[in-house]
Write an enzyme that holds these catalytic residues in place. Structure first.
Site, PDB file in Angstrom:
ATOM      1  N   ALA A   1       0.846  -1.195   0.000  1.00 13.54           N
ATOM      2  CA  ALA A   1       0.000   0.000   0.000  1.00 13.54           C
ATOM      3  C   ALA A   1       0.879   1.240   0.000  1.00 13.54           C
ATOM      4  O   ALA A   1       2.053   1.188   0.372  1.00 13.54           O
ATOM      5  CB  ALA A   1      -0.929   0.000   1.218  1.00 13.54           C
ATOM      6  N   ASP A   2       0.287   2.343  -0.414  1.00 16.99           N
ATOM      7  CA  ASP A   2       0.983   3.623  -0.352  1.00 16.99           C
ATOM      8  C   ASP A   2      -0.034   4.719  -0.063  1.00 16.99           C
ATOM      9  O   ASP A   2      -1.145   4.708  -0.603  1.00 16.99           O
ATOM     10  CB  ASP A   2       1.714   3.927  -1.658  1.00 16.99           C
ATOM     11  CG  ASP A   2       2.628   5.131  -1.518  1.00 16.99           C
ATOM     12  OD1 ASP A   2       3.659   5.001  -0.826  1.00 16.99           O
ATOM     13  OD2 ASP A   2       2.311   6.198  -2.069  1.00 16.99           O
TER      14      ASP A   2
END
Length: 207
Positions: A86-87
């Protein structure tokens, strides 16, 4: 469709917050370290590209992290389980605010966010058997006015370090937030609705 055995995944992140969120929905996971040692450069260059939109930015970084994790998994001969990445980025008036580079940068970000609405974009990706699926969460967060004294005290707490936008909604910064429109877990760093969708599509049930 080939489904993973044992309902277990790898998390391509060192984030304790993302680990806690996976535990919250009962997902068994192991940490997949993306660097052999802290002295080695990261696998992913997180510099925004010219004219790149915030959504495209987090999609690109997440896709790269997830596929790099899958490749690292195969290189190490580890069990071929899904890799989750994820970011998260904070966006103010179309400008991407990443993690603060130093105390002065954190102070600049918090002054800019004070009394304003901003957006938090979090992309989540899951790679399994060479296929990567992506989802995006977008949340609007409204800050109250923050005094210079409060900004200094918050920075002194150490909480802004390594946080997109220089704040953590799950920490003391909650006192700055009037309201949010969207996903709380997305602002923390892993949107659980979108994550559970990806898991279900890969054959891993939350329930």
């Amino acid at each position: 469709m080939i489904t993973p055995a044992g309902n277990c995944i790898y998390l391509a992140s060192r984030s304790a917050r993302r680990r806690d969120l996976l535990k919250q929905i009962g997902i068994r996971h192991n940490i997949l370290l993306m660097r052999e040692a802290l002295s080695r450069p990261a696998d992913v260059d997180e510099t925004p590209l010219p004219e790149e939109s915030p959504a495209d930015y987090v999609y690109r970084i997440t896709h790269t992290k997830s596929e790099a994790g899958w490749l690292r998994l195969k290189q190490r001969g580890l069990p071929l389980l899904p890799v989750l990445a994820a970011d998260t980025t904070v966006v103010l008036d179309g400008r991407i605010l990443g993690k603060p580079q130093d105390i002065g940068h954190a102070e600049e970000m918090l002054h800019a966010l004070s009394g304003q609405e901003h957006q938090v974009y979090t992309a989540v990706g899951l790679t399994f058997q060479g296929q990567t699926r992506l989802r995006l969460s977008t949340t609007t967060v409204r800050f109250r006015d923050i005094s210079p004294r409060e900004i200094q005290a918050y920075i002194a707490s150490g909480e802004p370090h390594d946080k997109a936008g220089a704040y953590a909604i799950q920490g003391k910064a909650a006192a700055f937030i009037i309201n949010i429109d969207g996903s709380y877990s997305g602002v923390v760093g892993l949107p659980l609705f979108e994550t559970s969708q990806l898991l279900e599509e890969t054959g891993i049930s939350v329930f």
